[in-house]
Design an enzyme around this catalytic site. Sequence first.
Site, PDB file in Angstrom:
ATOM      1  N   GLU A  78      -0.557 -10.754   3.548  1.00  0.00           N
ATOM      2  CA  GLU A  78      -0.323  -9.869   4.696  1.00  0.00           C
ATOM      3  C   GLU A  78      -0.612 -10.614   5.997  1.00  0.00           C
ATOM      4  OE1 GLU A  78      -2.906  -6.607   3.662  1.00  0.00           O
ATOM      5  OE2 GLU A  78      -1.350  -5.608   2.498  1.00  0.00           O
ATOM      6  N   GLY A 123       0.831  -1.207   0.000  1.00  0.00           N
ATOM      7  CA  GLY A 123       0.000   0.000   0.000  1.00  0.00           C
ATOM      8  C   GLY A 123       0.857   1.245   0.000  1.00  0.00           C
ATOM      9  N   SER A 124       0.209   2.392  -0.012  1.00  0.00           N
ATOM     10  CA  SER A 124       0.958   3.648  -0.136  1.00  0.00           C
ATOM     11  C   SER A 124       1.787   3.942   1.118  1.00  0.00           C
ATOM     12  CB  SER A 124       0.007   4.801  -0.430  1.00  0.00           C
ATOM     13  OG  SER A 124      -0.998   4.871   0.561  1.00  0.00           O
ATOM     14  N   GLY A 156       0.467  -1.047   6.571  1.00  0.00           N
ATOM     15  CA  GLY A 156      -0.616  -0.091   6.779  1.00  0.00           C
ATOM     16  C   GLY A 156      -1.922  -0.787   7.111  1.00  0.00           C
ATOM     17  N   ALA A 157      -3.005  -0.006   7.132  1.00  0.00           N
ATOM     18  CA  ALA A 157      -4.343  -0.571   7.378  1.00  0.00           C
ATOM     19  C   ALA A 157      -5.387   0.360   6.778  1.00  0.00           C
ATOM     20  CB  ALA A 157      -4.586  -0.727   8.870  1.00  0.00           C
ATOM     21  N   GLY A 207      -6.649  -4.979   3.367  1.00  0.00           N
ATOM     22  CA  GLY A 207      -6.962  -5.632   2.100  1.00  0.00           C
ATOM     23  C   GLY A 207      -7.519  -4.713   1.041  1.00  0.00           C
ATOM     24  N   GLY A 208      -7.548  -3.404   1.364  1.00  0.00           N
ATOM     25  CA  GLY A 208      -7.982  -2.448   0.335  1.00  0.00           C
ATOM     26  C   GLY A 208      -7.149  -2.595  -0.931  1.00  0.00           C
ATOM     27  N   GLY A 209      -5.894  -2.949  -0.738  1.00  0.00           N
ATOM     28  CA  GLY A 209      -4.994  -3.151  -1.889  1.00  0.00           C
ATOM     29  C   GLY A 209      -5.004  -4.593  -2.390  1.00  0.00           C
TER      30      GLY A 209
END
Length: 218
Positions: free
Chosen positions: A103, A29-30, A82-83, A95-97
Amino acid sequence: MDQDELKRNVAIAAIDYVETGTIIGVGTGSTANYFVDELAKIKTKIDGTVASSITTANRLKGHGIRVLDLNVVDEISVYVDGADESNRFLHLIKGGGGALTREKIIASASNKFVCIADDSKLVDILGNFPLPVEVIPMARSYVARELVKLGGQPVYREGYKTDNGNIILDVRNLQIMQPVELEQKINNIVGVVTNGLFAARPADVLLLGTQNGIKILT
Ligand code: 5RP
């Protein structure tokens, strides 16, 4: 400070948790990307990394950081990721990504899980962010019907395939009062690979980037 600066600051703070001569788990993620960029500055101090996605592995390799297969690693000292949401007990939605399964595997295999996020991710009740569920493709409709029985509204993530070759259902409309129980219930649906609740194995430390500096929750 904008959100990107908060993410970068929290990634810098996570470097304090990196122990010399150990293997580091790296998320996706970012925010995790900022961590990779900081890790590159001290890459000679660590033995290597395990990546939670192909994208992260490529970014690490791009910096000349050693990436290892989890199967050849005995111990991961810390996992940094991240989260999408965290509550005050450090139960997370991730899990947005789309990288939730790898993970969760690395988080479980690590001695310590340090979650890094800007302070917009801290919530009272999890569930405003749709809960990602990785599903074996042939089980998609069946799993969706079971998720409806649990009170959710599953939405197929169109055109997306995980690194493991599976699909994702993003479950809306959940007010998650009992994250540990719900994580278990969803994992028990046949055809589910993993869901994005990280409650059975929550983060150990949450570093939050705020306008007034880094807030540490444990
Ligand atoms: C990827 C994740 C990410 O950690 C989560 O989506 C947060 O991403 P970002 O740091 O870009 O806000 O779980 O699967």
